[in-house]
Design an enzyme around this catalytic site. Structure first.
Site, short mmCIF file in Angstrom:
data_model
loop_
_atom_site.label_atom_id
_atom_site.label_comp_id
_atom_site.label_asym_id
_atom_site.label_seq_id
_atom_site.Cartn_x
_atom_site.Cartn_y
_atom_site.Cartn_z
CB SER A 1 -0.72 0.06 1.27
OG SER A 1 -1.45 1.25 1.57
CG HIS B 1 -4.13 -1.59 -1.10
ND1 HIS B 1 -5.20 -2.45 -1.37
CD2 HIS B 1 -4.52 -0.85 -0.04
CE1 HIS B 1 -6.19 -2.08 -0.59
NE2 HIS B 1 -5.77 -1.20 0.13
CG ASP C 1 -5.09 2.41 1.07
OD1 ASP C 1 -5.84 1.70 1.32
OD2 ASP C 1 -3.75 2.10 1.46
CG MET D 1 -8.15 7.47 2.55
SD MET D 1 -7.19 7.46 4.01
CE MET D 1 -6.33 6.14 4.32
CG HIS E 1 -9.42 0.38 0.33
ND1 HIS E 1 -8.67 0.06 1.34
CD2 HIS E 1 -10.68 0.33 0.68
CE1 HIS E 1 -9.41 -0.07 2.57
NE2 HIS E 1 -10.73 0.06 1.94
CG MET F 1 -11.05 3.45 2.63
SD MET F 1 -9.54 3.37 3.73
CE MET F 1 -8.40 3.27 2.01
CG MET G 1 -11.33 -2.31 6.47
SD MET G 1 -9.82 -1.95 5.37
CE MET G 1 -8.77 -1.00 6.54
N GLY H 1 -8.31 4.58 7.46
CA GLY H 1 -8.01 5.96 7.33
C GLY H 1 -6.69 6.43 7.56
CG PHE H 2 -4.81 7.60 9.96
CD1 PHE H 2 -4.18 8.76 9.67
CD2 PHE H 2 -6.22 7.65 10.48
CE1 PHE H 2 -5.17 9.81 9.50
CE2 PHE H 2 -7.27 8.93 10.57
CZ PHE H 2 -6.33 10.03 10.09
N GLY H 3 -2.45 4.46 7.90
CA GLY H 3 -1.65 3.48 8.24
C GLY H 3 -0.89 3.21 9.33
N GLY H 4 -0.10 2.27 9.66
CA GLY H 4 0.67 2.09 10.88
C GLY H 4 0.03 1.76 12.16
CG ASP I 1 -6.11 -2.66 3.80
OD1 ASP I 1 -4.93 -2.51 4.63
OD2 ASP I 1 -6.62 -1.75 3.31
N GLY I 2 -4.80 -4.02 7.02
CA GLY I 2 -4.39 -3.44 8.36
C GLY I 2 -3.63 -4.03 9.35
N GLY I 3 -2.36 -3.53 9.41
CA GLY I 3 -1.39 -4.11 10.54
C GLY I 3 -0.82 -5.40 10.01
N GLY J 1 1.28 -1.79 4.08
CA GLY J 1 1.69 -0.39 4.11
C GLY J 1 2.89 -0.25 4.82
C1 DX5 Z 1 -6.03 2.08 5.85
C2 DX5 Z 1 -5.73 1.58 4.59
C3 DX5 Z 1 -4.50 0.66 4.39
C4 DX5 Z 1 -3.14 0.97 5.03
C5 DX5 Z 1 -2.55 -0.03 5.75
O1 DX5 Z 1 -7.00 2.88 5.97
O2 DX5 Z 1 -6.82 0.88 3.92
O3 DX5 Z 1 -4.39 0.02 2.92
O4 DX5 Z 1 -2.20 1.44 4.07
O5 DX5 Z 1 -1.43 0.14 6.35
P1 DX5 Z 1 -0.69 -0.85 7.38
O6 DX5 Z 1 -0.37 -1.94 6.37
O7 DX5 Z 1 0.58 0.11 7.53
O8 DX5 Z 1 -1.56 -1.12 8.51
ZN ZN Z 2 -6.41 -0.06 1.99
#
Ligand code: DX5
Ligand code: ZN
Length: 226
Positions: free
Chosen positions: A16, A41, A43, A45, A74, A76, A145, A150-153, A180-182, A202
């Protein structure tokens, strides 16, 4: 360009770009392409469905000129039906939208297919599997999800991941399940054992100095699942 989703049974990493250096996207994409990934991927938003704003069709159209990877978008965003055509024209191959934004998901899946893209439905960590039971079999991929979008990391939510098991039962072996996520080398074996085949990563890729080594670490974690 590969317009097809990878076939069933193969686990694929979809980096991502949310965690990439946005001032240097062409190089970032080249780095993960050299590491052998098939999918990217993207994202999107809108600052409305989620409290963050990222990229839209103009940026994606420019990235398309730099890459032949399968573009997994994706959305959002609150109004996917309004913008799907613009994303298809920008060159995405796959469009995922959220079940939380519509009462007519089947209509949006049809629209996406008519635009020549594959279609995905996504559900937030707290959204029940029941909400996608009817539409999931019409999709090419279902996105689960495992963080609040909304946010990475953010930290991986194990309870949300368990929905993969139930979704896999609904869609059978021929529709991909994406998570997707973590996702990182520690959480990868969990989601793969539940039946996920597309792993969005990501921070675990673009947050590491060596993108190729980071991808290899996730692949290595997948091999431990065999
Ligand atoms: C969050 C995004 C993800 C994000 C994942 O809303 O949809 O795609 O980039 O980030 P990581 O892999 O850092 O959790
Ligand atoms: Zn995503």
């Amino acid at each position: 360009m590969n317009k097809q989703l990878p076939g069933p049974g193969s686990v694929e990493i979809a980096p991502s770009i949310l965690s990439a250096d946005f001032a240097n996207l062409a190089d970032e994409i080249a780095a993960v392409t050299a590491a052998g990934v098939q999918m990217l991927h993207l994202d999107v938003m809108d600052g409305h469905f989620v409290p963050n704003i990222t990229i839209g069709p103009p940026v994606i159209a420019k990235l398309r000129k730099h890459s032949d990877l399968f573009f997994d978008s994706h959305l959002m965003i609150s109004e996917p039906a309004r913008y799907a055509e613009a994303f298809a024209k920008a060159g995405v191959n796959h469009i995922t939208f959220h079940i939380e934004v519509t009462d007519q998901p089947e209509r949006i899946v049809d629209q996406i297919h008519n635009l020549g893209c594959t279609a995905g439905i996504c559900l937030n960590p707290k959204t029940p599997v029941e909400s996608i039971r009817k539409v999931a079999p019409l999709c090419d991929m279902v996105l689960v999800m495992t963080v609040q979008p909304g946010f990475g990391g953010q930290s991986f939510m194990g309870d949300a991941a368990r929905k993969i098991i139930e979704i896999r039962k609904i869609v059978g072996p021929n529709i991909r399940v994406e998570v997707d996520g973590g996702i990182d080398p520690e959480t990868t074996p969990i989601v793969v054992s539940y039946g996920a085949e597309t792993l969005v990563a990501g921070n675990a890729v673009f947050g590491k100095p060596d993108r190729a080594a980071a991808i290899e670490a996730i692949r290595e974690a997948c091999r431990k699942c065999d």
